[in-house]
Design an enzyme around this catalytic site. Structure first.
Site, PDB file in Angstrom:
ATOM      1  N   ASN A  73     -14.337  -1.009  -5.097  1.00 34.11           N
ATOM      2  CA  ASN A  73     -15.160  -1.989  -5.789  1.00 34.11           C
ATOM      3  C   ASN A  73     -16.563  -1.443  -5.981  1.00 34.11           C
ATOM      4  OD1 ASN A  73     -17.121  -3.439  -3.694  1.00 34.11           O
ATOM      5  ND2 ASN A  73     -15.174  -3.022  -2.656  1.00 34.11           N
ATOM      6  N   CYS A 122      -6.832  -3.445  -8.981  1.00 30.03           N
ATOM      7  CA  CYS A 122      -5.518  -2.850  -8.754  1.00 30.03           C
ATOM      8  C   CYS A 122      -4.442  -3.929  -8.640  1.00 30.03           C
ATOM      9  CB  CYS A 122      -5.587  -2.008  -7.477  1.00 30.03           C
ATOM     10  SG  CYS A 122      -4.013  -1.299  -6.955  1.00 30.03           S
ATOM     11  N   ASN A 165       0.817  -1.220   0.000  1.00 27.28           N
ATOM     12  CA  ASN A 165       0.000   0.000   0.000  1.00 27.28           C
ATOM     13  C   ASN A 165       0.847   1.265   0.000  1.00 27.28           C
ATOM     14  OD1 ASN A 165      -2.253  -1.435   2.472  1.00 27.28           O
ATOM     15  ND2 ASN A 165      -2.389  -1.542   0.259  1.00 27.28           N
TER      16      ASN A 165
END
Length: 249
Positions: free
Chosen positions: A142, A198, A83
């Protein structure tokens, strides 16, 4: 279901600006169209950010910095090493994202009350999480969750700032009472299988900063009444060619 909240004393989110706030927001106070009236509106605002990831990171940073009085952060996930190239408010893999994000926001601006919702957004809890906020920003990744958030925000008439990113491209729009609805942009038959993930395709780190910052700007405009928000319009950004474009729906 009760929502877990920040275990710190809340900041003062009403009344006149303190001397520290006056110095902190000096560039807003001298900004034509913002001034003290706009800054007081920010101080009174209760804003929920859903998703403390790539989009949520710049949103949280800029709304906390701007002096939004109450900043809610909803995310069920933990920080992972993959991340950190784009989720720039985090630094410790393994820490819950809401905890990491709340710590960042409080350190940046102690005048902001941070409320955390450390749970996954689902049909049974989304209305309770959104309740009590004036504005929602959706930084989730999403379509199913985004649809839930849009429907929950639409029911009580809350404006919703929505952003999305993929690879080198991103987009921002605003759903608000009286304007086009989420379903007008994303038909019911659209699902996550139609969109690249992603994890599968990758994403340019700074792209999330571009789109997330635009989302924070739209939120500030909605709160203060400055300018024309992106209602019924989608602003798109092509990161490869450095081009912005827009279409209406």
């Amino acid at each position: 279901m009760a929502q877990p909240a920040a275990s710190v004393e809340p900041a003062v989110t009403s009344g006149p600006l303190s001397p520290d706030e006056t110095r902190r927001y000096a560039r807003h106070l001298t900004l034509k169209g913002m001034g003290g009236t706009g800054q007081q509106a920010l101080k009174r605002a209760r804003v929920l950010v859903v998703g403390a990831g790539g989009l949520g990171s710049p949103i949280i940073a800029y709304l906390a910095g701007a002096g939004v009085g109450t900043l809610g952060i909803a995310d069920h996930d933990a920080v992972s090493l993959s991340n950190l190239h784009r989720q720039v408010i985090h630094s410790e893999p393994g820490l819950p994202k809401v905890e990491s994000a709340a710590r960042f926001a409080r350190q940046l601006n102690p005048h902001v009350t941070v409320v955390t919702h450390a749970e996954r957004i689902e049909a049974h809890n989304v209305a309770a999480i959104i309740e009590g906020y004036d504005l929602v920003l959706d930084g989730t990744d999403n379509l199913a969750t985004r649809r839930l958030i849009a429907e929950a925000a639409e029911a009580p008439g809350l404006p919703l700032v929505s952003g999305a990113v993929s690879m080198f491209d991103g987009q921002v729009t605003v759903f608000a009472p009286g304007g086009p609805r989420f379903a007008d942009l994303y038909p019911a038959e659209a699902d996550d299988g139609d969109l690249p993930s992603c994890e599968a395709t990758g994403i340019l780190g700074p792209l999330t900063g571009v789109i997330g910052t635009l989302m924070a700007s739209e939120a500030i405009k909605l709160i203060t009444g400055i300018g024309t928000p992106l209602i019924g319009r989608v602003l798109t950004y092509d990161g490869k060619d450095a081009r912005f474009s827009e279409f209406s729906y």
